[in-house]
Scaffold this motif. Structure first.
Motif, PDB file in Angstrom:
ATOM      1  N   CYS A  61       9.403  -5.487  -3.910  1.00 51.49           N
ATOM      2  CA  CYS A  61       8.910  -4.833  -5.132  1.00 51.49           C
ATOM      3  C   CYS A  61       7.442  -4.545  -4.854  1.00 51.49           C
ATOM      4  N   MET A  62       7.211  -3.467  -4.134  1.00 50.66           N
ATOM      5  CA  MET A  62       5.901  -3.221  -3.528  1.00 50.66           C
ATOM      6  C   MET A  62       5.405  -1.816  -3.798  1.00 50.66           C
ATOM      7  N   GLY A  63       4.126  -1.715  -4.099  1.00 47.41           N
ATOM      8  CA  GLY A  63       3.468  -0.430  -4.161  1.00 47.41           C
ATOM      9  C   GLY A  63       4.162   0.567  -5.062  1.00 47.41           C
ATOM     10  N   GLU A  75      -5.557   7.979   1.661  1.00 46.57           N
ATOM     11  CA  GLU A  75      -5.002   8.384   0.362  1.00 46.57           C
ATOM     12  C   GLU A  75      -4.353   7.198  -0.347  1.00 46.57           C
ATOM     13  N   ALA A  76      -3.668   6.341   0.408  1.00 46.07           N
ATOM     14  CA  ALA A  76      -3.061   5.152  -0.190  1.00 46.07           C
ATOM     15  C   ALA A  76      -4.129   4.243  -0.787  1.00 46.07           C
ATOM     16  N   LEU A  77      -5.244   4.098  -0.092  1.00 45.34           N
ATOM     17  CA  LEU A  77      -6.328   3.249  -0.594  1.00 45.34           C
ATOM     18  C   LEU A  77      -7.044   3.892  -1.774  1.00 45.34           C
ATOM     19  N   ARG A  78      -7.102   5.202  -1.794  1.00 45.46           N
ATOM     20  CA  ARG A  78      -7.649   5.890  -2.976  1.00 45.46           C
ATOM     21  C   ARG A  78      -6.804   5.578  -4.215  1.00 45.46           C
ATOM     22  N   LEU A  79      -5.496   5.554  -4.023  1.00 49.11           N
ATOM     23  CA  LEU A  79      -4.609   5.225  -5.150  1.00 49.11           C
ATOM     24  C   LEU A  79      -4.857   3.802  -5.633  1.00 49.11           C
ATOM     25  N   LEU A 134       0.819  -1.211   0.000  1.00 53.72           N
ATOM     26  CA  LEU A 134       0.000   0.000   0.000  1.00 53.72           C
ATOM     27  C   LEU A 134       0.853   1.263   0.000  1.00 53.72           C
ATOM     28  N   SER A 135       2.164   1.132   0.223  1.00 58.81           N
ATOM     29  CA  SER A 135       3.084   2.281   0.207  1.00 58.81           C
ATOM     30  C   SER A 135       2.612   3.413   1.116  1.00 58.81           C
TER      31      SER A 135
END
Length: 378
Positions: free
Chosen positions: A335-337, A247-251, A187-188
């Motif tokens: 290798c995430m988000g 905001e992360a979940l919106r992305l 989710l970064s």
């Protein structure tokens, strides 16, 4: 590019500068509702009881296990990684009895072995690590494991810390009772508000406990009064972290969850192709390779810590060493988000090649870079 935290998206950083409001302010209650709905989308669930736990991923893990496991309950946990062992420790602290289902580090659980262990021990709760951060292994048979557990009336708790938002995960379709994750992986998002979801069956067990959960702070029957319809005070929520998570979940929603899964497969696949072409080997076989966490075998004669130090000092790149049984044997490359981008994996292949060459390792950096570029082009 380590096993977490990943790079935080600039929009998430900006969201964290939003002025604070009270944790029961009507404006924040609206944000709570939105976060819960976005978490349901990302978990692929309709579970009403879906919240961010105030704390890191380990807090969500302890909330899941510490509420579902009562004194005298039996929990079956896997032995094929570091975080299966952590499940066992938390279950014991909750007063549960622990039995193990065995698999080598670097391999997933075999459903036949799980079925035999469940039949023998008749556990109340079965733990499954969907994405094992210590080994780079993705558990490919989660629906089969949940079926086995439910045939014996056991509940399934799934560790999705390194899979939520980056690797295919379908909580409802796979019939998972409880799943938890960390925000700082796919989710970064900075750690501090960690996703947790429980279905109605699991929540009924929590609410029907004979004794209260041992942790007041993580007692889900109390948190239900804050995140449920009452919106009653329990503790001061980490407001800024909830802003960040929203905001992360919106992305995630803007990209689309399935497109996001595919991006992780594509970009991590190019990294894997490049590393193998360079002469390195992955710890996990292809059929259970985990795109979000690539465990790479350290070549003979190479000092794994020296390579990590070289990457950080010369390239400002972070990767991590192995944990537990794999300490010194693998590097763990995330290798995430927001970190799962073509330029990052290309840079990493080049930098790792240089670090290995400096130690005299027999690697073909040019071939590795060419393979990475070709895979990204495809």
């Amino acid at each position: 590019m380590g096993p977490g935290p990943s790079d935080v998206h600039p929009r998430v950083l900006r969201a964290m500068s939003t002025p604070l409001v009270g944790h029961l302010d009507p404006a924040f209650v609206e944000i709570m509702d939105e976060v819960q709905e976005l978490l349901r989308y990302t978990f692929r669930t309709d579970n009403q009881w879906t919240i961010p736990v105030s704390g890191t991923g380990s807090a969500a893990m302890e909330a899941a296990i510490g509420n579902l496991v009562e004194p005298g309950d039996t929990m079956l946990v896997p032995t094929n990684g570091y975080f299966g062992d952590r499940m066992a420790k938390m279950a014991r602290r909750a007063g549960g009895d622990v039995v193990h289902v065995d698999a080598p580090w670097g391999e997933p659980l075999d459903p036949d072995v799980v079925a035999a262990a469940v039949a023998e021990s008749e556990p109340d709760v079965v733990g499954v690590v969907h994405a094992e951060t210590s080994t780079g292994v993705r558990q490919p048979d989660v629906p089969e494991l949940t079926r086995i557990a439910h045939d014996h009336d056991a509940y399934v708790v799934a560790d999705c810390v390194t899979s939520l938002g980056g690797v295919e995960l379908r909580v409802d379709e796979w019939d998972v009772d409880v799943a938890y994750a960390g925000p700082q992986k796919c989710l970064s998002c900075p750690p501090g508000a960690s996703p947790l979801t429980l279905n109605e069956r699991a929540m009924e067990k929590v609410l029907d406990r004979e004794t209260p959960a041992r942790s007041w702070y993580l007692d889900l029957s109390l948190l239900d009064e804050y995140w449920g319809e009452e919106r009653a005070y329990h503790h001061t929520a980490p407001i800024t972290n909830v802003y960040a998570l929203r905001e992360a979940l919106r992305l995630v929603a803007e990209e689309g969850i399935e497109a996001r899964w595919e991006r992780h497969r594509t970009v991590a696949g190019a990294l894997k192709t490049g590393l193998e072409a360079m002469g390195l080997a992955m710890n996990a076989d292809d059929e259970f390779w985990l795109p979000s966490l690539n465990a790479v075998r350290v070549p003979d004669g190479v000092d794994d810590a020296a390579v990590i130090d070289h990457l950080l000092a010369e390239y400002d790149l972070e990767i991590a060493s192995g944990l537990g049984d794999l300490a010194g044997d693998v590097w763990r490359i995330g290798c995430m988000g927001h970190s799962a981008r073509p330029k990052n994996v290309t840079y990493l292949v080049a930098a790792l090649g240089d670090a290995l060459t400096a130690q005299g390792a027999d690697v073909d950096v040019a071939t590795g870079l060419a393979a990475t570029s070709e895979a990204l082009g495809e």
